[in-house]
Enzyme design. Structure first.
Site: not given
Ligand code: GRF
Length: 209
Positions: A12-14, A91, A107, A109
Site C-alpha cells: 500500500g505505498s501507493n 485481481r 490502475n 502499472h
Molecule cells: C506497484 O508497483 C504497482 O504498480 C503494482 O504493485 C505494486 C504495489 O505497490 N501494481 P504498493 O502496494 O502500492 O506498495
C-alpha cells in the site's frame, strides 16, 4: 466531496501516496473505503491508522467470481464510492463492476504499457521481465480499467532508465517513486473531471500536465 475507494493486495505505498495527497489538499476528495483481497495486506493497516474504513474481501470466502465481485460492488456502493483506484490490486475486476464504474476506475502499472503488461505481468515479475529482456527504459503507467488486462486508455506515463547493474529491487524502487508521483496526480485530475476520454485517446485539461 467526491468519494474514492482504493483496492489493493499488498504494502500500500501507493495508497499512502494518495492518502498524503488528500491530506495536503492536492486531491479534493475523501477516501471512503480501502478494500484488500488479502487479510494480511499492510495497506489495510495504513488505512486503519488514518481512520479510513477498511475491509478484506477474500476470494476464498466466496463460491463464485460473481458473488465475490458482487460483494465488492456492495461495499463500494454502501460507502458512496464514486471513483475506484487500483493500487497494487492483483485481481481482475468483473465486467459488471467495470461497467458500473466505466471510466471511473484507474490502475497503476509498473511499466510503460503496452510493454511488459497483461496476464502474468504483476509485481516484481514485471521488473524481472524488463531486466531479462535487456530493455534500457521502463517506467510507470496510470490507465483506465476496461474489461481487458492493462488494456484501458492511458492517462499518464513516465519513463525510468534501466541502469547497468540494476536488480529487481533497485529498479522497482525507482519505478515506485515515479508511481507515487503519477498516481496522486491522476486521481486529482479524475475527481475534478479534468480527464476526457475519446476512444483510446485521453486528454487532460490544459495546465495540469
Ligand atoms: C506497484 O508497483 C504497482 O504498480 C503494482 O504493485 C505494486 C504495489 O505497490 N501494481 P504498493 O502496494 O502500492 O506498495
Amino acid at each position: 466531496m467526491k468519494g474514492i475507494g482504493v483496492l489493493l493486495s499488498g504494502g500500500g505505498s501507493n495508497l499512502q501516496a494518495v492518502m498524503d495527497a488528500v491530506e495536503r489538499g492536492s486531491i479534493p476528495a475523501d477516501i471512503k473505503l480501502v478494500l484488500s483481497d488479502r487479510p494480511n495486506a499492510y495497506g489495510l493497516v495504513r488505512a486503519e491508522s488514518k481512520g479510513i474504513p477498511s475491509f478484506c474481501i477474500d476470494r476464498k470466502q466466496y463460491k463464485s467470481s460473481e458473488s465475490f465481485n458482487q460483494a465488492i460492488l456492495e461495499k463500494l456502493t454502501d460507502h458512496h464510492v464514486e471513483y475506484v483506484v487500483l493500487a497494487g490490486y492483483l485481481r481482475i475486476l468483473s465486467p459488471e463492476l467495470v461497467e458500473c464504474y466505466r471510466n471511473k476506475i484507474i490502475n497503476i502499472h509498473p511499466s510503460l504499457i503496452p510493454s511488459f503488461c497483461g496476464m502474468g505481468f504483476y509485481g516484481q515479475k514485471v521488473h524481472q521481465a524488463v531486466l531479462d529482456y535487456g530493455a534500457k527504459v521502463t517506467g510507470a503507467t496510470v490507465h483506465f480499467v476496461d474489461e481487458g488486462t492493462d488494456t484501458g486508455p492511458i492517462i499518464l506515463q513516465k519513463a525510468v532508465d534501466v541502469l547497468c547493474g540494476d536488480t529487481v529491487e533497485t529498479l522497482s524502487q525507482r519505478v515506485l517513486e515515479v508511481e507515487h508521483e503519477l498516481l496522486p496526480r491522476a486521481v486529482a485530475l479524475l475527481v475534478q473531471d479534468k480527464i476526457k476520454v475519446l476512444g483510446r485517446k485521453v486528454t487532460l485539461e490544459e495546465g495540469d500536465v
